[in-house]
Design an enzyme around this catalytic site. Sequence first.
Site, PDB file in Angstrom:
ATOM      1  N   LYS A   1       0.852  -0.995   0.108  1.00 13.21           N
ATOM      2  CA  LYS A   1       0.035  -0.203  -0.219  1.00 13.21           C
ATOM      3  C   LYS A   1       0.635   0.921   0.235  1.00 13.21           C
ATOM      4  CE  LYS A   1      -3.752   2.342   3.011  1.00 13.21           C
ATOM      5  NZ  LYS A   1      -4.116   2.437   4.068  1.00 13.21           N
TER       6      LYS A   1
ATOM      7  N   GLU B   1      10.621  -4.926   3.863  1.00 13.81           N
ATOM      8  CA  GLU B   1      10.644  -6.143   3.612  1.00 13.81           C
ATOM      9  C   GLU B   1      10.397  -5.980   2.519  1.00 13.81           C
ATOM     10  OE1 GLU B   1       9.135  -4.619   6.613  1.00 13.81           O
ATOM     11  OE2 GLU B   1       9.415  -5.558   8.085  1.00 13.81           O
TER      12      GLU B   1
ATOM     13  N   GLY C   1      -4.748  -1.597   5.437  1.00 19.56           N
ATOM     14  CA  GLY C   1      -3.795  -2.554   4.721  1.00 19.56           C
ATOM     15  C   GLY C   1      -4.443  -3.967   4.966  1.00 19.56           C
ATOM     16  N   ARG C   2      -5.016  -4.715   6.245  1.00 19.89           N
ATOM     17  CA  ARG C   2      -5.716  -5.619   7.042  1.00 19.89           C
ATOM     18  C   ARG C   2      -6.836  -5.690   6.355  1.00 19.89           C
ATOM     19  NH1 ARG C   2      -4.308  -2.332  10.011  1.00 19.89           N
ATOM     20  NH2 ARG C   2      -5.875  -1.466  11.639  1.00 19.89           N
TER      21      ARG C   2
ATOM     22  N   GLU D   1      -4.000  -6.025  14.779  1.00 19.61           N
ATOM     23  CA  GLU D   1      -3.151  -4.427  15.298  1.00 19.61           C
ATOM     24  C   GLU D   1      -4.739  -3.608  14.649  1.00 19.61           C
ATOM     25  OE1 GLU D   1      -0.060  -4.380  11.383  1.00 19.61           O
ATOM     26  OE2 GLU D   1      -1.906  -4.158  10.574  1.00 19.61           O
TER      27      GLU D   1
ATOM     28  N   HIS E   1      -4.182 -32.822  18.791  1.00 20.13           N
ATOM     29  CA  HIS E   1      -3.118 -33.028  18.842  1.00 20.13           C
ATOM     30  C   HIS E   1      -2.004 -32.567  19.346  1.00 20.13           C
ATOM     31  CE1 HIS E   1      -4.714 -37.015  17.468  1.00 20.13           C
ATOM     32  NE2 HIS E   1      -5.160 -35.774  16.555  1.00 20.13           N
TER      33      HIS E   1
ATOM     34  N   LYS F   1      10.679  -0.396  13.937  1.00 20.97           N
ATOM     35  CA  LYS F   1      10.772  -0.153  12.450  1.00 20.97           C
ATOM     36  C   LYS F   1      12.169   0.904  12.596  1.00 20.97           C
ATOM     37  CE  LYS F   1       6.259  -0.930  10.345  1.00 20.97           C
ATOM     38  NZ  LYS F   1       5.298   0.558   9.364  1.00 20.97           N
TER      39      LYS F   1
HETATM   40  O1  F6P Z   1       2.607  -4.006   9.908  1.00 21.71           O
HETATM   41  C1  F6P Z   1       2.222  -2.510   9.790  1.00 21.71           C
HETATM   42  C2  F6P Z   1       1.537  -2.475   8.040  1.00 21.71           C
HETATM   43  O2  F6P Z   1       1.347  -1.118   8.028  1.00 21.71           O
HETATM   44  C3  F6P Z   1       0.168  -3.337   8.351  1.00 21.71           C
HETATM   45  O3  F6P Z   1      -0.892  -2.465   8.676  1.00 21.71           O
HETATM   46  C4  F6P Z   1      -0.164  -3.634   6.401  1.00 21.71           C
HETATM   47  O4  F6P Z   1      -0.472  -3.823   6.060  1.00 21.71           O
HETATM   48  C5  F6P Z   1       1.839  -3.375   6.450  1.00 21.71           C
HETATM   49  O5  F6P Z   1       2.090  -2.949   7.154  1.00 21.71           O
HETATM   50  C6  F6P Z   1       1.841  -4.128   4.578  1.00 21.71           C
HETATM   51  O6  F6P Z   1       2.040  -2.538   4.434  1.00 21.71           O
HETATM   52  P1  F6P Z   1       2.357  -2.079   3.072  1.00 21.71           P
HETATM   53  O7  F6P Z   1       1.121  -2.672   2.473  1.00 21.71           O
HETATM   54  O8  F6P Z   1       2.514  -0.385   3.281  1.00 21.71           O
HETATM   55  O9  F6P Z   1       3.844  -2.653   2.584  1.00 21.71           O
END
Ligand code: F6P
Length: 565
Positions: free
Chosen positions: A226, A232, A286-287, A372, A403, A529
């Site tokens: 987003k 990452e 995002g979620r 979150e 189990h 972060k």
């Molecule tokens: O972990 C924080 C967060 O902002 C989440 O809310 C989101 O889903 C994720 O990082 C990834 O964010 P992006 O889609 O901006 O890479």
Amino acid sequence: MLPFCYPLFACCHCRMNSDILNPINLTPAWARLHQHQRATRFVHMRELFQTDPDRARRFTLQLDGLLLDYSKNRITERTLELLTGLAEEADLAGWMARMQGGERINVSERRAVLHTALRLPEGEAQWVDGEDVALEVHAVLRRLRLFVERVRDGDWLGMDGRAITDVVNLGIGGSDLGPLMVHEGLAAYAHPRLRVHFVSNVDGQHIARTLAGLDPATTLFIVASKSFTTPETLLNAEAAKSWFLQAGSPADIARHFVAVSTNAEAVAAFGIDTKHMFGFWDWVGGRYSVWSAIGLPVMLAIGYERFREFLDGGHAMDRHFFTAPFGSNMPVLMALIGIWYNTFYQAHTHAIMPYDHGLRRLPAHIQQLDMESNGKRTGRFGQPLDFDTGPVIWGEEGANSQHAFFQLLHQGTRLVPCDFIVPMNSHYGLDDMHRVLVANCFAQSEALMRGKSEAEVMAELAHLPGEEMDMLLPQKLFPGNQPSNTLALDKVTPYLLGMLLALYEHKVFVQGVIWGINSFDQWGVEYGKQLARRILPELDADTALAEGHDSSTQALIRHFRSRHE
Ligand code: F6P
């Protein structure tokens, strides 16, 4: 004087006074629920079932092919009446209307919350600031459809003229968990040629192991972020680009990399042509984004029509949520029952057990969705919350989980409300196995509810000598009274999975409203972060350690420097 004011949110503003001056935990509705809990806490659900043969019928709801049986909970009609009173006290109807009306209820980020607009059928409008955002939603869906059909039909060609065989989604959090879970859940509908992979972790082994078996000439990467600033994802995207460029040229990137983002500038800076970018909007968290272009990997796997069915299922749940009275409203009831345990019984966790191998990542998705959203100690207007909020969400697929951790559920000391999720039909034949799976699911919720009494254990042990019986009896007792909901889907279809996900989204929203939380920001993930950005250069032996690290962190950084080869 009020701590701050949001002039943009005229309608939220009056709620701010109410939230601050009249916190929910000081309302009569809250006090009545505490009193009710004290009065009823020793009632066993077994008695409730014995005295009321109609209980299951009264506490079951069905919507299309999705059934919610909430009868195995420590509730009576009175409990629901009091909980509904709490929802009214929190102005749930008002917040639902504000959300649906496109108001900026995500007050800390000044954003509307409109994932429901992503699921609207064509022709229905969603107004935000005088603009019908549903038109943009459908415009993006049309572009996605064209792209998806080309890839699936083998018309979108890789650099050497062959069709795409592998799709790699690079994203994390909401840009990974939702699409990964839905893709797995709907594996029965997958395109026979396309394999879809998900890479999220910044641990290089994730991408290295994924790329190991792939051919760059037939691989398509989706960079899904987003913000398009998440380290990452960007590191994985860089790694994918380097891997690709060992075989292809920069000119070939256009056929092998597409992006899903709200940040066109950053997408272009990364080297992806924005013609190959699918956008969404800041009013999609995002979620909550699997319904947007973030669902592209799912759409590639199952096709546009099936994805539309998934959206339609979500929309059916939205309609239900926005129109059904609280007492027969699935998300509202699940939320209220959750609050009953979390707040009034102080149960700290909530387990989710899908009895479906394809839904095994559902607990992880709901974990992000719930934790979150509602893992917060401060209310939406900055007021401190003087009570427990979001529970720890966890779970694992059944029957494997039986189990692993069910011992604690049956005989441990903690109250753990559970959701059992089970399809009535399998996509995969093997009906004998499916029946065993279903029997196990029903048996677990029954055992958790009933328990096993002293008389029942004694009857089982009657043949043993007295001393042995005395030793075994307490160990074979099951207290029962462990609450659960059962969600039965006719089958894991796109439509019903859409309903199920939207159900959990609205449940989380309702709980947030009652606790006075803004469920749509996530400031808590920022601090780690920030510190990681500071520590990263310090891992290099030549860099001086910044002031302010505690002795443990300093020692760990030094340990890395001394041991890293
Ligand atoms: O972990 C924080 C967060 O902002 C989440 O809310 C989101 O889903 C994720 O990082 C990834 O964010 P992006 O889609 O901006 O890479």
